[in-house]
Design a protein around this motif. Structure first.
Motif, PDB file in Angstrom:
ATOM      1  N   ARG A  28       0.821  -1.219   0.000  1.00  0.00           N
ATOM      2  CA  ARG A  28       0.000   0.000   0.000  1.00  0.00           C
ATOM      3  C   ARG A  28       0.850   1.263   0.000  1.00  0.00           C
ATOM      4  NH1 ARG A  28      -5.613  -1.118   3.259  1.00  0.00           N
ATOM      5  NH2 ARG A  28      -5.836  -3.280   2.615  1.00  0.00           N
ATOM      6  N   LEU A  29       2.097   1.143   0.483  1.00  0.00           N
ATOM      7  CA  LEU A  29       2.970   2.315   0.526  1.00  0.00           C
ATOM      8  C   LEU A  29       3.419   2.737  -0.860  1.00  0.00           C
ATOM      9  CD1 LEU A  29       4.688   4.381   2.071  1.00  0.00           C
ATOM     10  CD2 LEU A  29       6.468   2.618   2.266  1.00  0.00           C
ATOM     11  N   VAL A  30       3.677   1.769  -1.744  1.00  0.00           N
ATOM     12  CA  VAL A  30       4.200   2.098  -3.072  1.00  0.00           C
ATOM     13  C   VAL A  30       3.323   3.113  -3.810  1.00  0.00           C
ATOM     14  CG1 VAL A  30       4.706   1.169  -5.367  1.00  0.00           C
ATOM     15  CG2 VAL A  30       5.530  -0.024  -3.329  1.00  0.00           C
ATOM     16  N   PRO A  31       2.008   2.881  -3.969  1.00  0.00           N
ATOM     17  CA  PRO A  31       1.204   3.891  -4.685  1.00  0.00           C
ATOM     18  C   PRO A  31       1.127   5.226  -3.951  1.00  0.00           C
ATOM     19  CG  PRO A  31      -0.202   2.155  -3.763  1.00  0.00           C
ATOM     20  CD  PRO A  31       1.204   1.688  -3.614  1.00  0.00           C
ATOM     21  N   GLU A  32       1.225   5.213  -2.609  1.00  0.00           N
ATOM     22  CA  GLU A  32       1.220   6.477  -1.868  1.00  0.00           C
ATOM     23  C   GLU A  32       2.478   7.283  -2.171  1.00  0.00           C
ATOM     24  OE1 GLU A  32      -1.211   7.664   0.086  1.00  0.00           O
ATOM     25  OE2 GLU A  32      -2.479   5.900  -0.311  1.00  0.00           O
ATOM     26  N   LEU A  33       3.612   6.630  -2.272  1.00  0.00           N
ATOM     27  CA  LEU A  33       4.861   7.328  -2.609  1.00  0.00           C
ATOM     28  C   LEU A  33       4.808   7.873  -4.030  1.00  0.00           C
ATOM     29  CD1 LEU A  33       7.456   4.858  -1.035  1.00  0.00           C
ATOM     30  CD2 LEU A  33       7.041   7.223  -0.306  1.00  0.00           C
ATOM     31  N   LEU A  34       4.280   7.098  -4.951  1.00  0.00           N
ATOM     32  CA  LEU A  34       4.149   7.570  -6.329  1.00  0.00           C
ATOM     33  C   LEU A  34       3.252   8.804  -6.396  1.00  0.00           C
ATOM     34  CD1 LEU A  34       3.724   4.141  -8.170  1.00  0.00           C
ATOM     35  CD2 LEU A  34       5.704   5.664  -8.314  1.00  0.00           C
ATOM     36  N   ALA A  35       2.137   8.756  -5.654  1.00  0.00           N
ATOM     37  CA  ALA A  35       1.213   9.896  -5.650  1.00  0.00           C
ATOM     38  C   ALA A  35       1.851  11.132  -5.044  1.00  0.00           C
ATOM     39  CB  ALA A  35      -0.059   9.531  -4.884  1.00  0.00           C
ATOM     40  N   ALA A  36       2.810  10.944  -4.132  1.00  0.00           N
ATOM     41  CA  ALA A  36       3.487  12.075  -3.490  1.00  0.00           C
ATOM     42  C   ALA A  36       4.645  12.611  -4.331  1.00  0.00           C
ATOM     43  CB  ALA A  36       4.001  11.663  -2.116  1.00  0.00           C
ATOM     44  N   GLY A  37       4.922  11.992  -5.482  1.00  0.00           N
ATOM     45  CA  GLY A  37       5.944  12.510  -6.370  1.00  0.00           C
ATOM     46  C   GLY A  37       7.296  11.841  -6.265  1.00  0.00           C
TER      47      GLY A  37
END
Length: 506
Positions: A28-37
């Protein structure tokens, strides 16, 4: 390879390394990091298990294993921030030694590669108390990383509430299945749970901490509750009748874990460390994390809202990761080679095939929906009894179910199986994670014969370990006609019953 646009607030796009991406939090962290740039690199022992993730094409995936410092160092080349989300919970009695070795290798590699920061998610623990082995190991891993010479953020969380988390599934099934409970004393231990959305927010925010920050932070939600209160609150939120709970001092952690293992999908190997951790009161001693990752405008997520969000995701079939994403201890770590005649030794095979009065697409739709609530299309009592026996001896049994009732991805847990390979509309290969004196696989294959008719092939393979393995196969072999023969017939019948043109297992 493309990445999401970098927000104007970030002058550059730092490269982050995520370990444990096949697990509950990492996935779940991977897409959150991508969304944060952030740019994201993912380290995995078996990269092929990530090919079905939605973010697969947006990240760099490298092969690596924390068991070797050189392997980790190769994965860390050019990385700014590395997330340490590896733990050995459920791998057996020596999980503490494994945790220690992996953390030291990671620390050595991080220093050699001159990382800007390590971010670690561990467990919340009380000071000056004897800790459970699980919490003691989580504490020790944090200390190893903090002493690495690389600035480290060590986040400490108690029970994480979110769809698919082991702690939430334990709470959910205990409450739903037992209207009257005789429980251990730990039901009255105070806990400060935290919503998974807040955990992810803290993890992402920790990547941007100043270089001088090298410390641990307690993280928790706004509510402090006992486990008894959490079960009562869950019952109200889920519109269940009030639960009756009587706490007795007779339940040891061992007995409690067997009880949890029988009632919930969480196997004993994971339930026991979780239960032992509940003996300690876990409440935040500070909230200094807000200095670097400010609280959201609406405040942190309360227990009630966290449970409502988790139940909504389950209802909407949006459980993207689960505690069962990690393989069960004792399961084979490598896939069966393409040619199953590989073994230097015995390999028992039960192979069946039949013609099916349905299209290959219709047959595949039934195969892809097998297991979980749909069952295994054969002797239900036999499957139930074997599942119960597996639970008693500490295996996963049949209660893990499926992540999604209709769709499967490589590495998904499927009752006591793990999806090892999917060749779309052709082959589904499952690897057994039940307790066995050997290694076992089940292959379900869709083909057409030389006349264009649909052919259903089914293979059960068993590689015995020692004399016990050979005896096991001899004992269960007479039951294969009812189990696998019944599956062959009933899957074919289900495919043939679909309306013409219908390829939906729904």
């Amino acid at each position: 390879m493309t990445f999401p646009p970098v927000p104007p607030s970030l002058p550059a796009s730092p490269l982050t390394l995520v370990t444990g991406a096949t697990g509950y939090i990492g996935g779940r962290l991977v897409p959150e990091l991508l969304a944060a740039g952030f740019r994201v690199r993912v380290m995995a022992r078996r990269p092929q298990t990530l090919v079905d993730r939605e973010w697969h094409e947006q990240v760099e995936i490298v092969q690596g294993d924390a068991a070797g410092a050189d392997s980790v160092a190769e994965a860390m080349g050019g990385v700014d921030v590395a997330y340490y989300l590896i733990h050995s919970l459920g791998t057996g009695a020596d999980f503490e030694a494994l945790d220690r070795t992996h953390a030291r290798n990671f620390a050595i590699a991080a220093q050699a590669c001159e990382l800007r920061r390590i971010v670690y998610l561990g467990g919340l623990y009380p000071e000056a108390e004897k800790l459970s082995p699980h919490l003691q190991s989580r504490k020790e891993v944090g200390e190893i990383l903090l002493a690495s010479g690389v600035p480290t953020t060590a986040l400490r969380a108690a029970v994480i509430i979110g769809s698919g988390s082991a702690s939430f599934e334990m709470l959910r099934y205990l409450t739903e299945r037992l209207p009257v409970m005789i429980t251990p004393r730990w039901v009255d231990t105070r806990i400060q749970p935290i919503a998974v959305k807040d955990v992810l927010r803290y993890l992402v925010g920790s990547a941007s901490m100043p270089p001088g920050v090298n410390r641990g932070f307690d993280i928790g939600g706004p509510d402090v509750l006992t486990y008894r209160q959490m079960m009562a609150a869950y019952a109200r939120i889920a519109s269940l009748k009030p639960r009756r709970v009587a706490a007795l001092p007779l339940f040891t952690p061992s007995l409690s874990s067997h009880w949890v293992g029988l009632v919930t999908p969480v196997p004993n190997s994971i339930a026991r460390p979780l239960v032992e951790s509940l003996i300690n009161e876990v409440i935040c001693k500070e909230h200094d994390i807000a200095t670097y990752v400010p609280d959201p405008d609406g405040g942190l997520t309360g227990f009630r809202q966290a449970v409502e969000l988790a139940l909504q995701r389950i209802h909407d079939r949006r459980v993207t990761t689960s505690w069962s994403s990690a393989a069960t201890a004792g399961a084979p770590s490598d896939p069966l080679p393409s040619d199953p005649e590989w073994a230097g030794g015995s390999l028992y095979v039960d192979e069946r095939e039949s013609l099916v009065d349905a299209t290959p697409e219709q047959l595949w739709s039934v195969i892809k929906g097998i297991g979980g609530a749909h069952g295994w299309y054969s002797w239900r009592l036999g499957w139930w009894a074997r599942g119960l026996l597996d639970r008693i001896v500490g295996g996963p049994g049949l209660r893990r179910g499926r992540r999604d009732p209709f769709d499967l991805s490589v590495d998904d847990a499927l009752d006591w199986w793990r999806v090892e390979e999917i060749e779309d509309k052709y082959r589904l290969r499952l690897r057994a994670e039940m307790r066995l004196p050997g290694l076992a696989w089940l292959e379900l294959i869709v083909e057409t014969d030389d006349q264009g008719r649909t052919l259903f092939r089914q293979r059960a393979l068993f590689h015995p370990r020692g004399l016990a393995g050979h005896l096991y196969w001899a004992v269960i072999r007479p039951f294969h006609g009812g189990v696998f023969g019944g599956m062959q017939r009933n899957v074919a019948r289900a495919a043939a019953s679909l309306p013409p043109g219908d390829t939906s297992s729904r």
